[in-house]
Structure formats: structure tokens, C-alpha cells
Design a protein around this motif. Sequence first.
Motif, PDB file in Angstrom:
ATOM      1  N   GLY A 189      66.662 -11.558 139.091  1.00  0.00           N
ATOM      2  CA  GLY A 189      67.254 -11.593 137.769  1.00  0.00           C
ATOM      3  C   GLY A 189      67.746 -13.150 137.068  1.00  0.00           C
ATOM      4  O   GLY A 189      68.274 -13.523 137.962  1.00  0.00           O
ATOM      5  N   THR A 241      69.564   0.052 130.456  1.00  0.00           N
ATOM      6  CA  THR A 241      71.092  -1.486 130.378  1.00  0.00           C
ATOM      7  C   THR A 241      72.038  -0.207 131.217  1.00  0.00           C
ATOM      8  O   THR A 241      72.676   0.612 131.488  1.00  0.00           O
ATOM      9  CB  THR A 241      71.554  -2.078 129.321  1.00  0.00           C
ATOM     10  OG1 THR A 241      72.516  -0.708 128.625  1.00  0.00           O
ATOM     11  CG2 THR A 241      70.108  -1.331 128.585  1.00  0.00           C
ATOM     12  N   THR A 255      63.077 -10.199 136.365  1.00  0.00           N
ATOM     13  CA  THR A 255      62.876  -8.410 137.006  1.00  0.00           C
ATOM     14  C   THR A 255      61.140  -7.949 137.221  1.00  0.00           C
ATOM     15  O   THR A 255      61.254  -7.649 138.204  1.00  0.00           O
ATOM     16  CB  THR A 255      63.772  -7.904 136.377  1.00  0.00           C
ATOM     17  OG1 THR A 255      65.152  -8.258 136.795  1.00  0.00           O
ATOM     18  CG2 THR A 255      63.961  -6.514 137.532  1.00  0.00           C
ATOM     19  N   GLU A 272      64.999  -6.935 132.414  1.00  0.00           N
ATOM     20  CA  GLU A 272      64.399  -7.843 132.128  1.00  0.00           C
ATOM     21  C   GLU A 272      62.772  -8.513 132.633  1.00  0.00           C
ATOM     22  O   GLU A 272      62.990  -7.905 133.921  1.00  0.00           O
ATOM     23  CB  GLU A 272      65.380  -9.536 133.227  1.00  0.00           C
ATOM     24  CG  GLU A 272      65.304 -11.165 132.201  1.00  0.00           C
ATOM     25  CD  GLU A 272      66.371 -12.007 132.997  1.00  0.00           C
ATOM     26  OE1 GLU A 272      66.960 -12.931 132.354  1.00  0.00           O
ATOM     27  OE2 GLU A 272      66.883 -11.757 134.119  1.00  0.00           O
ATOM     28  N   ARG A 280      77.059 -10.754 132.199  1.00  0.00           N
ATOM     29  CA  ARG A 280      77.590  -9.206 131.761  1.00  0.00           C
ATOM     30  C   ARG A 280      78.710  -8.715 132.490  1.00  0.00           C
ATOM     31  O   ARG A 280      79.096  -8.004 131.181  1.00  0.00           O
ATOM     32  CB  ARG A 280      75.617  -8.520 130.881  1.00  0.00           C
ATOM     33  CG  ARG A 280      75.950  -7.118 130.279  1.00  0.00           C
ATOM     34  CD  ARG A 280      75.069  -6.588 130.209  1.00  0.00           C
ATOM     35  NE  ARG A 280      73.742  -8.178 128.823  1.00  0.00           N
ATOM     36  CZ  ARG A 280      73.042  -7.558 128.104  1.00  0.00           C
ATOM     37  NH1 ARG A 280      72.669  -5.909 128.363  1.00  0.00           N
ATOM     38  NH2 ARG A 280      72.392  -8.058 127.985  1.00  0.00           N
ATOM     39  N   GLY A 296      74.197  -1.710 140.638  1.00  0.00           N
ATOM     40  CA  GLY A 296      74.029  -0.905 138.885  1.00  0.00           C
ATOM     41  C   GLY A 296      74.642   0.196 139.647  1.00  0.00           C
ATOM     42  O   GLY A 296      75.381   0.993 138.715  1.00  0.00           O
ATOM     43  N   SER A 300      71.660  -5.406 144.267  1.00  0.00           N
ATOM     44  CA  SER A 300      70.352  -5.301 143.381  1.00  0.00           C
ATOM     45  C   SER A 300      71.011  -3.848 142.606  1.00  0.00           C
ATOM     46  O   SER A 300      72.017  -4.017 142.098  1.00  0.00           O
ATOM     47  CB  SER A 300      69.336  -5.425 144.289  1.00  0.00           C
ATOM     48  OG  SER A 300      68.476  -5.582 143.469  1.00  0.00           O
ATOM     49  N   HIS A 336      76.405 -13.654 142.569  1.00  0.00           N
ATOM     50  CA  HIS A 336      74.847 -14.138 142.338  1.00  0.00           C
ATOM     51  C   HIS A 336      73.418 -14.984 142.137  1.00  0.00           C
ATOM     52  O   HIS A 336      74.592 -16.548 142.676  1.00  0.00           O
ATOM     53  CB  HIS A 336      74.067 -13.722 140.553  1.00  0.00           C
ATOM     54  CG  HIS A 336      72.704 -13.244 140.149  1.00  0.00           C
ATOM     55  ND1 HIS A 336      72.645 -12.080 140.442  1.00  0.00           N
ATOM     56  CD2 HIS A 336      72.062 -14.268 139.621  1.00  0.00           C
ATOM     57  CE1 HIS A 336      71.517 -12.287 139.421  1.00  0.00           C
ATOM     58  NE2 HIS A 336      70.652 -13.056 139.970  1.00  0.00           N
ATOM     59  N   GLN A 353      71.120  -6.097 138.940  1.00  0.00           N
ATOM     60  CA  GLN A 353      70.748  -5.658 137.694  1.00  0.00           C
ATOM     61  C   GLN A 353      71.663  -4.894 136.017  1.00  0.00           C
ATOM     62  O   GLN A 353      72.122  -4.423 136.979  1.00  0.00           O
ATOM     63  CB  GLN A 353      69.254  -5.458 137.641  1.00  0.00           C
ATOM     64  CG  GLN A 353      68.607  -6.004 137.948  1.00  0.00           C
ATOM     65  CD  GLN A 353      67.961  -5.910 139.761  1.00  0.00           C
ATOM     66  OE1 GLN A 353      68.856  -4.762 140.020  1.00  0.00           O
ATOM     67  NE2 GLN A 353      67.543  -6.760 140.566  1.00  0.00           N
ATOM     68  N   ALA A 354      71.911  -5.922 135.174  1.00  0.00           N
ATOM     69  CA  ALA A 354      72.220  -5.120 134.206  1.00  0.00           C
ATOM     70  C   ALA A 354      71.739  -4.275 132.760  1.00  0.00           C
ATOM     71  O   ALA A 354      72.052  -3.896 132.314  1.00  0.00           O
ATOM     72  CB  ALA A 354      73.381  -6.482 133.920  1.00  0.00           C
ATOM     73  N   GLU A 393      71.932 -14.005 133.623  1.00  0.00           N
ATOM     74  CA  GLU A 393      73.018 -13.568 132.429  1.00  0.00           C
ATOM     75  C   GLU A 393      73.423 -11.599 133.399  1.00  0.00           C
ATOM     76  O   GLU A 393      73.972 -11.522 132.213  1.00  0.00           O
ATOM     77  CB  GLU A 393      71.682 -12.757 131.509  1.00  0.00           C
ATOM     78  CG  GLU A 393      72.076 -11.974 130.366  1.00  0.00           C
ATOM     79  CD  GLU A 393      72.877 -12.453 129.627  1.00  0.00           C
ATOM     80  OE1 GLU A 393      74.112 -11.443 129.016  1.00  0.00           O
ATOM     81  OE2 GLU A 393      73.379 -14.250 130.053  1.00  0.00           O
ATOM     82  N   HIS A 394      73.164 -11.691 134.187  1.00  0.00           N
ATOM     83  CA  HIS A 394      72.859 -10.494 134.713  1.00  0.00           C
ATOM     84  C   HIS A 394      75.066 -10.177 134.961  1.00  0.00           C
ATOM     85  O   HIS A 394      75.495  -9.244 134.621  1.00  0.00           O
ATOM     86  CB  HIS A 394      72.336  -9.752 135.928  1.00  0.00           C
ATOM     87  CG  HIS A 394      71.167  -9.407 135.302  1.00  0.00           C
ATOM     88  ND1 HIS A 394      70.344  -8.148 134.562  1.00  0.00           N
ATOM     89  CD2 HIS A 394      69.734 -10.287 135.284  1.00  0.00           C
ATOM     90  CE1 HIS A 394      69.114  -8.416 134.367  1.00  0.00           C
ATOM     91  NE2 HIS A 394      69.291  -9.574 134.705  1.00  0.00           N
TER      92      HIS A 394
END
Length: 266
Positions: A222, A199, A151, A148, A229, A122, A118, A215, A144-145, A225-226
Motif C-alpha cells: 500500500g 473502502t 495491494t 489499490e 486517507r 481496517g 494491515s 505506515h 489499507q483504506a 495514500e492509505h
Amino acid sequence: MTTAFSDQDRLIPIHTGAGSGRLYVKDWTPDTESAGTHPPILLLHDSLGCVDLWRSFPASLAAATARRVVAYDRLGFGRSDPHPGALPRDFVAAEAREVVPLLLDHLGIGDFVVCGHSVGGGMAVETAARFPDRCRALVTIAAQAFVEERTLDGIREAKQGFQDPAQLARLARYQGDKARWAVDAWTESWLSPAFADWTLDVPLSQVRCPVLALHGDRDEYGSAEHPARIAAGRGTVRLLPDTGHVPHRECEDEVVEAIRAFLSEA
């Protein structure tokens, strides 16, 4: 055959711009000849996590990879000392900038692999970017990137749930009298308008090691897409079926095997 390993825990004093205190650190080292020849794995926990909430995952990971695994409670969490105040807006980057270097030095770790869950994912990205010559591989789990709406919706729902004293009491079994601080630090940081444009784009552009982004396809915090990316042009996405936000507990064996296979080729 069951792999034997030794584990050790300790409190390490740190001094950073955000404050000073003792970090609780635990490591698991397999009793194998190869354990000292591979870079160890550093685990970074999530917004309400701690060493104990990794549960059996560190030991399973150490056994499967024949590597030393190190986990620690961030300041304000678990068995570490309380945090002196509110989290700074750049708390994700600050962990990699201010705390991880001190921890690596204290533990005598040179090259390493970093793995985060999570928001810890990051922090793992920030760590890999900060140590391009020493970080040999990066693994994110439900990271998470960017900020969102899914989120934020999940955080709002969790914030409401923690108004229930029973739910806060369950968290306090792991966070002690720091439980309310941990909840507020998580929810108020992410829900703050000042955090809306956060981000990982810049640190991701600086990552030089192989990347595995794990994921769950039912992650309530999330979308896919996270990991897309995080891994774009750098590595591999692994979507875990019928899995939510805590894959290493929901499907530990699959997560461990994915990391083992990834590291065997990294």
C-alpha cells in the motif's frame, strides 16, 4: 529499568452469524498502579497473523504505555478454532460488528484503545466507528483504506509464493493445519471482483477519537495514500523511513515510542 508484567492466555467461546468457535486470547498487564487506570489496548492482527506473530511487540507496548494490552487470534487463525467456511464479503466490518463486542464483554473492557495491523487496521477503524463513546484512540499500522493496485500486485505475488510447500510449511508453524485456509481466505477475498470497490470511507466518517496512522515508506502492500486517507481531518500520519509492511517487527522501538507519545496526548 525493566517493567514487570503479568500475562494470561485463555480460550473464549463465541457464537456469531458467521459461525461458532473458541478464540485464543492473550493479555499483558504491567505490574504498575496506573495499569488499571488507563483504557487497555486491543490489537487486531493482519491477514496471515496471529498472537504469536506479534512477537515481542505486545509486551513492549504494555511496558512503554503502562497499559494492559490484549491480542487475540481471529477464528481460523493461530490457536483459535477453525473458521467454518469462506469469509463473507464484509469480513472487515463483520469482525467489528460481531466479534469485538463479544470479546470486550467477556473481558470486562469498557473504554479502550484499538490498534490494528494491515487488514486488522481496517477492522480497527470499523471498531472505532462502532464504539464512538468507548474507543478513546485509534492506531493503524500499515493499514489499507481501499483496494489499490499495489495491494493486489503484492497479494498476487504472495499467492504465487505460497505454491511453494516450504513457504506454506513456514506459515503452518503458526497457523497449523489452518495455514492453507488462511492463505486462501486472504488472497481470494482481496482478489475477488466483488471486493474491488471496498473502502473504509463510511466508517472513517464515523470515527470520533484521535487517530495515528503509521505506515512504512516501502510498504509493498500500500502507498502513502492509505494513511493519508485514514488520518485526514482526524489525526496524524507517521511515515516510517526504510520500512516495509510490518513496522512493528522492522522497527519495533520506533513504533512503540510513536504510540506511547500519541497516547500520552490522546
